[in-house]
Design a protein around this motif. Sequence first.
Motif, PDB file in Angstrom:
ATOM      1  N   GLY A 163      70.744  14.515  42.166  1.00 31.32           N
ATOM      2  CA  GLY A 163      71.646  14.829  43.258  1.00 31.32           C
ATOM      3  C   GLY A 163      72.584  13.700  43.651  1.00 31.32           C
TER       4      GLY A 163
ATOM      5  N   VAL B 253      75.192  12.620  41.737  1.00 32.08           N
ATOM      6  CA  VAL B 253      76.538  12.996  41.310  1.00 32.08           C
ATOM      7  C   VAL B 253      76.561  14.507  41.081  1.00 32.08           C
ATOM      8  CG1 VAL B 253      77.114  10.797  40.196  1.00 32.08           C
ATOM      9  CG2 VAL B 253      76.088  12.592  38.859  1.00 32.08           C
ATOM     10  N   THR B 254      77.740  15.087  41.154  1.00 31.27           N
ATOM     11  CA  THR B 254      77.898  16.504  40.815  1.00 31.27           C
ATOM     12  C   THR B 254      78.791  16.595  39.592  1.00 31.27           C
ATOM     13  OG1 THR B 254      79.769  16.732  42.322  1.00 31.27           O
ATOM     14  CG2 THR B 254      77.611  17.342  43.173  1.00 31.27           C
ATOM     15  N   ARG B 255      78.594  17.648  38.813  1.00 31.65           N
ATOM     16  CA  ARG B 255      79.370  17.825  37.585  1.00 31.65           C
ATOM     17  C   ARG B 255      80.082  19.160  37.635  1.00 31.65           C
ATOM     18  NH1 ARG B 255      77.788  19.267  31.596  1.00 31.65           N
ATOM     19  NH2 ARG B 255      79.569  18.362  30.533  1.00 31.65           N
ATOM     20  N   ASN B 256      81.370  19.139  37.393  1.00 33.01           N
ATOM     21  CA  ASN B 256      82.168  20.358  37.279  1.00 33.01           C
ATOM     22  C   ASN B 256      82.468  20.568  35.804  1.00 33.01           C
ATOM     23  OD1 ASN B 256      82.361  20.674  40.115  1.00 33.01           O
ATOM     24  ND2 ASN B 256      83.942  19.099  40.146  1.00 33.01           N
TER      25      ASN B 256
ATOM     26  N   TYR C   4      82.769  14.386  36.734  1.00 28.79           N
ATOM     27  CA  TYR C   4      81.715  13.984  37.650  1.00 28.79           C
ATOM     28  C   TYR C   4      82.333  13.436  38.933  1.00 28.79           C
ATOM     29  CZ  TYR C   4      78.510  14.326  33.713  1.00 28.79           C
ATOM     30  OH  TYR C   4      77.765  14.784  32.664  1.00 28.79           O
TER      31      TYR C   4
ATOM     32  N   ARG D 236      71.459  11.404  36.899  1.00 29.12           N
ATOM     33  CA  ARG D 236      71.958  11.283  38.272  1.00 29.12           C
ATOM     34  C   ARG D 236      72.374  12.637  38.832  1.00 29.12           C
ATOM     35  NH1 ARG D 236      71.436   6.985  35.844  1.00 29.12           N
ATOM     36  NH2 ARG D 236      71.424   4.917  36.722  1.00 29.12           N
ATOM     37  N   THR D 237      72.832  13.545  37.970  1.00 20.54           N
ATOM     38  CA  THR D 237      73.138  14.901  38.409  1.00 20.54           C
ATOM     39  C   THR D 237      71.859  15.605  38.824  1.00 20.54           C
ATOM     40  OG1 THR D 237      75.033  15.018  36.927  1.00 20.54           O
ATOM     41  CG2 THR D 237      74.147  17.103  37.704  1.00 20.54           C
ATOM     42  N   ARG D 238      70.826  15.461  38.027  1.00 20.30           N
ATOM     43  CA  ARG D 238      69.537  16.076  38.344  1.00 20.30           C
ATOM     44  C   ARG D 238      68.984  15.544  39.669  1.00 20.30           C
ATOM     45  NH1 ARG D 238      65.582  13.906  34.636  1.00 20.30           N
ATOM     46  NH2 ARG D 238      65.446  12.357  36.263  1.00 20.30           N
TER      47      ARG D 238
ATOM     48  N   CYS E  64      74.406  10.071  33.237  1.00 21.26           N
ATOM     49  CA  CYS E  64      75.079  10.967  34.177  1.00 21.26           C
ATOM     50  C   CYS E  64      74.244  12.215  34.436  1.00 21.26           C
ATOM     51  CB  CYS E  64      76.452  11.355  33.643  1.00 21.26           C
ATOM     52  SG  CYS E  64      77.656  10.021  33.719  1.00 21.26           S
ATOM     53  N   ARG E  65      73.587  12.720  33.419  1.00 20.88           N
ATOM     54  CA  ARG E  65      72.754  13.908  33.609  1.00 20.88           C
ATOM     55  C   ARG E  65      71.555  13.607  34.497  1.00 20.88           C
ATOM     56  NH1 ARG E  65      73.289  16.712  27.688  1.00 20.88           N
ATOM     57  NH2 ARG E  65      75.328  17.578  28.101  1.00 20.88           N
TER      58      ARG E  65
END
Length: 61
Positions: A13, A15-18, A29, A9-11, A6-7
């Motif tokens: 762009g 997915v976004t993480r709140n 996510y 994919r966040t890096r 997940c990290r």
Amino acid sequence: MILASCRWRTRDGLVTRNVYAEAPPRGEYELPPLGHTLPSLIHRSRARIPPARTVGTAVLP
């Protein structure tokens, strides 16, 4: 392993993480607009790949 995935994919762009300041810490996510384009891209890519031939349990190119 899931957290690392997940990290990444966040890096990238995808997915976004709140993050919520709670005890214990909590994060959620979600897919941003870029992430919503992936299903159609994957579907179109798979349509171009010919199916694999199988013989018994072996998969041949």
